[in-house]
Design a protein around this motif. Structure first.
Motif, PDB file in Angstrom:
ATOM      1  N   MET A  53      25.715  13.796  -8.919  1.00  6.35           N
ATOM      2  CA  MET A  53      26.995  13.097  -8.788  1.00  6.35           C
ATOM      3  C   MET A  53      27.425  12.940  -7.330  1.00  6.35           C
ATOM      4  SD  MET A  53      29.140  14.600 -12.032  1.00  6.35           S
ATOM      5  CE  MET A  53      30.464  13.397 -11.903  1.00  6.35           C
ATOM      6  N   PHE A  54      27.288  14.001  -6.545  1.00  7.25           N
ATOM      7  CA  PHE A  54      27.707  13.917  -5.143  1.00  7.25           C
ATOM      8  C   PHE A  54      26.872  12.893  -4.386  1.00  7.25           C
ATOM      9  CE2 PHE A  54      26.751  15.171  -0.753  1.00  7.25           C
ATOM     10  CZ  PHE A  54      27.998  14.996  -0.183  1.00  7.25           C
ATOM     11  N   PHE A  55      25.549  12.930  -4.574  1.00  8.77           N
ATOM     12  CA  PHE A  55      24.671  12.034  -3.829  1.00  8.77           C
ATOM     13  C   PHE A  55      24.968  10.572  -4.162  1.00  8.77           C
ATOM     14  CE2 PHE A  55      22.135  15.955  -4.544  1.00  8.77           C
ATOM     15  CZ  PHE A  55      22.179  16.418  -3.228  1.00  8.77           C
ATOM     16  N   TYR A  56      25.273  10.303  -5.423  1.00  6.15           N
ATOM     17  CA  TYR A  56      25.582   8.933  -5.844  1.00  6.15           C
ATOM     18  C   TYR A  56      26.821   8.409  -5.136  1.00  6.15           C
ATOM     19  CZ  TYR A  56      27.042   5.055  -8.836  1.00  6.15           C
ATOM     20  OH  TYR A  56      27.460   3.833  -9.292  1.00  6.15           O
ATOM     21  N   LEU A  57      27.899   9.197  -5.164  1.00 10.10           N
ATOM     22  CA  LEU A  57      29.163   8.717  -4.616  1.00 10.10           C
ATOM     23  C   LEU A  57      29.172   8.759  -3.092  1.00 10.10           C
ATOM     24  CD1 LEU A  57      31.553   7.512  -5.986  1.00 10.10           C
ATOM     25  CD2 LEU A  57      32.686   9.735  -5.980  1.00 10.10           C
ATOM     26  N   ALA A  58      28.507   9.752  -2.499  1.00  9.39           N
ATOM     27  CA  ALA A  58      28.438   9.817  -1.039  1.00  9.39           C
ATOM     28  C   ALA A  58      27.674   8.626  -0.483  1.00  9.39           C
ATOM     29  CB  ALA A  58      27.767  11.122  -0.613  1.00  9.39           C
ATOM     30  N   ARG A  59      26.596   8.242  -1.153  1.00 10.80           N
ATOM     31  CA  ARG A  59      25.867   7.043  -0.745  1.00 10.80           C
ATOM     32  C   ARG A  59      26.779   5.818  -0.806  1.00 10.80           C
ATOM     33  NH1 ARG A  59      24.335   2.934  -3.273  1.00 10.80           N
ATOM     34  NH2 ARG A  59      24.972   3.880  -5.236  1.00 10.80           N
ATOM     35  N   ASP A  60      27.617   5.753  -1.842  1.00  7.66           N
ATOM     36  CA  ASP A  60      28.524   4.619  -1.990  1.00  7.66           C
ATOM     37  C   ASP A  60      29.542   4.588  -0.861  1.00  7.66           C
ATOM     38  OD1 ASP A  60      29.338   2.361  -3.617  1.00  7.66           O
ATOM     39  OD2 ASP A  60      31.133   3.507  -4.092  1.00  7.66           O
ATOM     40  N   VAL A 112      17.584  10.179  -0.602  1.00  5.60           N
ATOM     41  CA  VAL A 112      16.862   9.535   0.503  1.00  5.60           C
ATOM     42  C   VAL A 112      17.735   8.464   1.147  1.00  5.60           C
ATOM     43  CG1 VAL A 112      14.893   8.067   1.072  1.00  5.60           C
ATOM     44  CG2 VAL A 112      14.573  10.047  -0.417  1.00  5.60           C
ATOM     45  N   SER A 113      18.427   7.680   0.324  1.00  5.65           N
ATOM     46  CA  SER A 113      19.324   6.640   0.860  1.00  5.65           C
ATOM     47  C   SER A 113      20.413   7.261   1.722  1.00  5.65           C
ATOM     48  CB  SER A 113      19.957   5.848  -0.283  1.00  5.65           C
ATOM     49  OG  SER A 113      18.990   5.214  -1.069  1.00  5.65           O
ATOM     50  N   LEU A 114      20.966   8.353   1.253  1.00  7.85           N
ATOM     51  CA  LEU A 114      22.032   9.037   1.989  1.00  7.85           C
ATOM     52  C   LEU A 114      21.535   9.491   3.360  1.00  7.85           C
ATOM     53  CD1 LEU A 114      24.953  10.097   1.732  1.00  7.85           C
ATOM     54  CD2 LEU A 114      24.010  12.194   0.748  1.00  7.85           C
ATOM     55  N   ILE A 115      20.349  10.065   3.400  1.00  5.45           N
ATOM     56  CA  ILE A 115      19.780  10.534   4.662  1.00  5.45           C
ATOM     57  C   ILE A 115      19.529   9.369   5.618  1.00  5.45           C
ATOM     58  CG2 ILE A 115      17.750  11.622   5.705  1.00  5.45           C
ATOM     59  CD1 ILE A 115      17.544  13.341   3.155  1.00  5.45           C
ATOM     60  N   ILE A 116      18.995   8.261   5.086  1.00  6.46           N
ATOM     61  CA  ILE A 116      18.728   7.087   5.925  1.00  6.46           C
ATOM     62  C   ILE A 116      20.027   6.510   6.474  1.00  6.46           C
ATOM     63  CG2 ILE A 116      17.841   4.731   5.937  1.00  6.46           C
ATOM     64  CD1 ILE A 116      15.803   5.589   3.843  1.00  6.46           C
ATOM     65  N   PHE A 117      21.034   6.379   5.620  1.00  6.79           N
ATOM     66  CA  PHE A 117      22.315   5.829   6.060  1.00  6.79           C
ATOM     67  C   PHE A 117      22.934   6.691   7.155  1.00  6.79           C
ATOM     68  CE2 PHE A 117      22.855   3.618   1.749  1.00  6.79           C
ATOM     69  CZ  PHE A 117      22.543   2.375   2.284  1.00  6.79           C
ATOM     70  N   ILE A 118      22.907   8.012   6.967  1.00  3.74           N
ATOM     71  CA  ILE A 118      23.488   8.910   7.970  1.00  3.74           C
ATOM     72  C   ILE A 118      22.718   8.798   9.285  1.00  3.74           C
ATOM     73  CG2 ILE A 118      23.764  11.342   8.579  1.00  3.74           C
ATOM     74  CD1 ILE A 118      24.546  11.899   5.711  1.00  3.74           C
ATOM     75  N   GLY A 119      21.386   8.717   9.200  1.00  6.61           N
ATOM     76  CA  GLY A 119      20.585   8.585  10.407  1.00  6.61           C
ATOM     77  C   GLY A 119      20.911   7.316  11.185  1.00  6.61           C
ATOM     78  N   ILE A 120      21.054   6.203  10.475  1.00  6.82           N
ATOM     79  CA  ILE A 120      21.366   4.934  11.133  1.00  6.82           C
ATOM     80  C   ILE A 120      22.765   4.969  11.746  1.00  6.82           C
ATOM     81  CG2 ILE A 120      21.745   2.470  10.754  1.00  6.82           C
ATOM     82  CD1 ILE A 120      19.610   2.596   8.574  1.00  6.82           C
ATOM     83  N   LEU A 121      23.741   5.500  11.006  1.00  2.00           N
ATOM     84  CA  LEU A 121      25.107   5.568  11.522  1.00  2.00           C
ATOM     85  C   LEU A 121      25.197   6.532  12.710  1.00  2.00           C
ATOM     86  CD1 LEU A 121      27.247   5.574   8.247  1.00  2.00           C
ATOM     87  CD2 LEU A 121      27.124   3.758   9.962  1.00  2.00           C
ATOM     88  N   ASN A 122      24.441   7.598  12.659  1.00  2.00           N
ATOM     89  CA  ASN A 122      24.434   8.563  13.761  1.00  2.00           C
ATOM     90  C   ASN A 122      23.990   7.887  15.056  1.00  2.00           C
ATOM     91  OD1 ASN A 122      24.575  11.289  14.895  1.00  2.00           O
ATOM     92  ND2 ASN A 122      22.328  11.168  14.974  1.00  2.00           N
ATOM     93  N   LYS A 123      22.990   7.024  14.941  1.00  2.00           N
ATOM     94  CA  LYS A 123      22.496   6.307  16.117  1.00  2.00           C
ATOM     95  C   LYS A 123      23.441   5.191  16.525  1.00  2.00           C
ATOM     96  CE  LYS A 123      18.394   3.851  17.795  1.00  2.00           C
ATOM     97  NZ  LYS A 123      17.013   3.382  17.456  1.00  2.00           N
ATOM     98  N   ARG A 124      23.964   4.449  15.549  1.00  2.00           N
ATOM     99  CA  ARG A 124      24.789   3.280  15.843  1.00  2.00           C
ATOM    100  C   ARG A 124      26.138   3.667  16.415  1.00  2.00           C
ATOM    101  NH1 ARG A 124      25.117  -1.343  11.333  1.00  2.00           N
ATOM    102  NH2 ARG A 124      22.881  -1.187  11.759  1.00  2.00           N
TER     103      ARG A 124
END
Length: 532
Positions: free
Chosen positions: A375-382, A434-446
């Motif tokens: 549940m957390f991973f679903y909503l955090a990704r959103d 995996v999506s959550l990790i990718i999104f955080i990585g991109i935002l961390n850089k951006r």
């Protein structure tokens, strides 16, 4: 002059109205699922229905849902135009869309066998035959989905929110009436093989009847609001028609990508006996609080994110992202603890009656527990997807969604055999993680760096607290069973209520000790909802 020039109704009051209407609709949905479970259990009829409903259900969510492409496209155009332009515009768009979706309906009826074979190659014999029959009965929902979506957008543009939000309950009511008539007529014989086809027809027919009622109710409201009637209009060059189509087309394609993973899961589920039915029952329980909480807590962040996209506002944007993630944790992690610790009690209280026996509960319980983990991973990704949209970047989430399709298929393939039905849910969790990790990585850089260690420590602490709360609630439930056994529904409800309260109180008390500002924010929002 726009259709809705007045500002008498605030966003808060609209959100509250929609939330109440959605809650009422969810309650009727729960009654519907309970009636289906009592009549058919986890058996061939429901399993066939799960596959037959895939395409009609997909179209209802995609085209006929609130915030769907039809709804959004019409609001975006109608809100900028005079009310006198609305009726011709809506009637022209309805005529065009109806023509296309009528062809889709005919294709679904003629090639129902082919579609079921593609969706569920593992289905055989009577279960497959029932699914084909159900799909043919529900095929007109393809047309109705477009009409309902147009009705949602039109009525919202006319400042009407209650009917669009509450109208989905018509389908639930129609199904419940049909199922209970069957139970009254056939009783315990309803789940016998000779009655499978009849049961399948009632489920499909009730779903179709509900769609018809939902559309008719909206159509009457449209007429009264002067937003178009049931009239064919072929003036494609009418101002605003192409504006609607320019928004509607790309939005439909983009939204449709999100549902491919559902098809992939069901493809592999067809090789596991009654897996689709078990996933349906468990998923409904999870989506009910998930949908309500996500609207109540997280929807306000989208405009906030959008106002903070300039580089000079990035420090504040990072704070808001943290708030979104921690509010997600504060609402989802206690639910995770509850669903894992109390899955057996929850399933037995909600479903175990009539044809839904103890063996059926045993199939659904591990699926619910697994859904709870994700549940957390679903909503955090959103939440993070909303950040990208606010930054004007829809391409990155789209690319990641394409990658997720292949990842989900791979994970389904390697997990469905060793873990059976829960393995399919684990695959979805893996995709979201995996999506959550990718999104955080991109935002961390951006965004020039995020305080990931600080966020991680807070999330880890909340995870530990949820574990303690889950163990405590399980202990209360176990202790109750030492003194009170049997299938008395009142006692089971008391057991569940006491255990859930224990989990929530412990999670709340321990979370307050962390002195996180998000805890105060959550409590203030909940208090505001009760006072409004």
């Amino acid at each position: 002059m726009s259709i809705n020039p007045k500002k008498s109704r605030s966003l808060v009051s609209i959100a509250g109205l929609v939330a109440v209407a959605t809650l009422i609709s969810k309650i009727f949905g729960l009654v519907r699922e309970q009636a289906i479970a009592a009549a058919f259990g986890v058996g061939p009829v429901v399993n066939a229905y799960a596959y037959a409903y895939v395409i009609p259900g997909f179209l209802l969510i995609l085209l006929g849902g609130i915030n769907g492409p039809f709804h959004s496209a019409l609001i975006s155009v109608l809100a900028k135009r005079d009310k006198s332009e609305a009726a011709p515009l809506v009637e022209t768009v309805t005529t065009l869309i109806s023509g296309v979706l009528l062809l889709v309906t005919i294709v679904l009826i003629v090639f129902a066998d082919t579609f079921i074979s593609i969706l569920a190659p593992g289905l055989e014999g009577e279960v497959k035959a029932i699914a084909i029959q159900q799909l043919q009965i529900m095929a007109p929902l393809a047309l109705l989905a477009g009409l309902i979506g147009i009705g949602f957008g039109t009525l919202n543009a006319a400042d009407q929110y209650l009917l669009p939000s509450i109208s989905p309950l018509f389908s639930s009511v129609a199904i419940v009436i049909g199922v209970w008539i069957l139970i009254w007529q056939f009783g315990s014989n309803l789940n016998n093989p000779e009655n499978w086809y009849l049961g399948g027809m009632v489920l499909a027919g009730g779903t179709l009847a509900g769609g018809v009622l939902q559309w008719l109710a909206q159509l009457g409201a449209q007429w009264q609001a002067g937003m178009g009637k049931l009239r064919l209009r072929f003036n494609w060059r009418l101002p605003g028609v192409m504006d609607v189509m320019k928004v509607m087309g790309p939005a439909t394609l983009s939204s449709g990508m999100l549902h491919i993973n559902v098809y992939t899961d069901l493809f592999f589920a067809s090789f596991i006996e009654n897996a689709a039915a078990a996933m349906r029952y468990a998923n409904f329980i999870v989506l009910t609080p998930l949908g309500i909480i996500s609207n109540m807590i997280l929807v306000p962040f989208m405009p906030v994110f959008s106002r903070l996209t300039a580089p000079e506002n990035w420090p504040e944007l990072k704070v808001r992202i943290r708030q979104g993630l921690l509010l997600t944790a504060l609402t989802m992690l206690p639910l995770t603890a509850i669903f894992i610790a109390l899955a057996d009690v929850i399933i037995r209280v909600i479903y175990q009656r009539g044809a839904f026996k103890s063996a059926d509960a045993d199939m659904v319980i591990p699926v619910l527990m697994t859904y709870g983990i994700g549940m957390f991973f679903y909503l955090a990704r959103d939440v993070l997807v909303r950040v990208f949209y606010a930054l004007g970047d829809g391409e990155t989430p789209f690319r990641i969604s394409i990658f997720n399709i292949f990842l989900n298929g791979f994970l389904d393939f390697i997990l469905y055999k060793p873990f059976k039905t829960p393995g399919l849910v684990l695959a979805t969790i893996g995709v979201n993680l995996v999506s959550l990790i990718i999104f955080i990585g991109i935002l961390n850089k951006r965004l020039g760096g995020l305080p990931l260690k600080e966020w991680g420590n807070a999330l880890l602490a909340l995870t530990g607290i949820s574990f303690v709360a889950g163990v405590a609630s399980w202990g209360v439930s176990w202790g109750w069973q030492q003194f009170y056994t049997g299938n008395n529904l009142i006692l089971q409800l008391l057991q569940l209520l006491l255990s859930v309260i224990t989990a929530i109180l412990i999670f709340l008390v321990l979370s307050i000790q962390l002195k996180l500002p998000e805890v105060d924010l959550l409590l203030s929002r909940i208090k505001g909802k009760f006072q409004s």
